[in-house]
Design an enzyme around this catalytic site. Sequence first.
Site, PDB file in Angstrom:
ATOM      1  N   CYS A   9      -1.522  -2.813   3.470  1.00  0.00           N
ATOM      2  CA  CYS A   9      -1.860  -4.129   2.897  1.00  0.00           C
ATOM      3  C   CYS A   9      -0.584  -4.705   2.275  1.00  0.00           C
ATOM      4  O   CYS A   9       0.518  -4.267   2.610  1.00  0.00           O
ATOM      5  CB  CYS A   9      -3.010  -4.027   1.906  1.00  0.00           C
ATOM      6  SG  CYS A   9      -2.674  -3.027   0.446  1.00  0.00           S
ATOM      7  N   ARG A  15      -6.300  -2.735  -1.533  1.00  0.00           N
ATOM      8  CA  ARG A  15      -7.053  -2.503  -0.297  1.00  0.00           C
ATOM      9  C   ARG A  15      -6.657  -1.224   0.424  1.00  0.00           C
ATOM     10  O   ARG A  15      -7.512  -0.370   0.729  1.00  0.00           O
ATOM     11  CB  ARG A  15      -6.899  -3.703   0.648  1.00  0.00           C
ATOM     12  CG  ARG A  15      -7.593  -4.950   0.145  1.00  0.00           C
ATOM     13  CD  ARG A  15      -7.132  -6.185   0.883  1.00  0.00           C
ATOM     14  NE  ARG A  15      -5.720  -6.487   0.610  1.00  0.00           N
ATOM     15  CZ  ARG A  15      -5.041  -7.469   1.184  1.00  0.00           C
ATOM     16  NH1 ARG A  15      -5.623  -8.225   2.085  1.00  0.00           N
ATOM     17  NH2 ARG A  15      -3.779  -7.672   0.850  1.00  0.00           N
ATOM     18  N   ASP A 125      -7.957 -10.316   0.155  1.00  0.00           N
ATOM     19  CA  ASP A 125      -7.209  -9.744  -0.958  1.00  0.00           C
ATOM     20  C   ASP A 125      -8.030  -9.891  -2.236  1.00  0.00           C
ATOM     21  O   ASP A 125      -8.301 -11.013  -2.665  1.00  0.00           O
ATOM     22  CB  ASP A 125      -5.887 -10.522  -1.080  1.00  0.00           C
ATOM     23  CG  ASP A 125      -4.959  -9.899  -2.084  1.00  0.00           C
ATOM     24  OD1 ASP A 125      -5.422  -9.057  -2.879  1.00  0.00           O
ATOM     25  OD2 ASP A 125      -3.770 -10.239  -2.071  1.00  0.00           O
TER      26      ASP A 125
HETATM   27  P1  4NP Z   1      -3.308  -5.340  -2.067  1.00  0.00           P
HETATM   28  O1  4NP Z   1      -3.497  -6.416  -3.229  1.00  0.00           O
HETATM   29  O2  4NP Z   1      -2.405  -5.973  -1.030  1.00  0.00           O
HETATM   30  O3  4NP Z   1      -4.698  -5.140  -1.563  1.00  0.00           O
HETATM   31  O4  4NP Z   1      -2.714  -4.118  -2.716  1.00  0.00           O
HETATM   32  C1  4NP Z   1      -2.429  -7.019  -3.909  1.00  0.00           C
HETATM   33  C2  4NP Z   1      -1.826  -6.355  -4.947  1.00  0.00           C
HETATM   34  C3  4NP Z   1      -0.801  -6.980  -5.647  1.00  0.00           C
HETATM   35  C4  4NP Z   1      -0.408  -8.256  -5.300  1.00  0.00           C
HETATM   36  C5  4NP Z   1      -1.009  -8.902  -4.248  1.00  0.00           C
HETATM   37  C6  4NP Z   1      -2.022  -8.285  -3.562  1.00  0.00           C
HETATM   38  N1  4NP Z   1       0.628  -8.897  -6.035  1.00  0.00           N
HETATM   39  O5  4NP Z   1       0.882 -10.070  -5.765  1.00  0.00           O
HETATM   40  O6  4NP Z   1       1.235  -8.274  -6.892  1.00  0.00           O
END
Ligand code: 4NP
Length: 153
Positions: A9, A15, A125
């Site tokens: 991800c 995720r 997300d």
């Molecule tokens: P992930 O979610 O891609 O599912 O781990 C996110 C975690 C952090 C961020 C964006 C999405 N961020 O912008 O820091």
Amino acid sequence: MEVKILMVCLGNICRSPMAEGILKHKAKEHGLNIFVDSAGTGAWHAGEHPDMRATQTAKKFGVDISKQIARKFSEKDFDEFDFIFVMDHSNLRDVLAQARNEKDANKVKLLLDLDEPGSNREVPDPWYGEDDGFTAVFKMMDKACDAFVKSLS
Ligand code: 4NP
């Protein structure tokens, strides 16, 4: 032979850690010889444990992801893994941009295409949303992982 799967991800703290935990859990249940890991296309959270909301949600379903550590996806992952499952279209673009050849590119698939082939659906997300978003995301990834487990047998 051991099959190696990488979940990818953006941040590797919401995720893909849940997806890794889900598939590891199912592998144990079904006695599958698979290796599962996860990574993020971004490095902002490298070295961190998963987001508390992800850890709590997984725990609710009996999956422990608390000990995972975030890391960034790298080109070397194409050598290591047989399948690279991405969560959304931007992950797909970012990972495919690093593919060195067709063999690399063929390893990359949207996770939700596993239970609905060709649907092109994304795992949204949940980072900016409420805790409920994590439960919905967990359930859709769980269903996709069930389909993957089925495809192995
Ligand atoms: P992930 O979610 O891609 O599912 O781990 C996110 C975690 C952090 C961020 C964006 C999405 N961020 O912008 O820091």
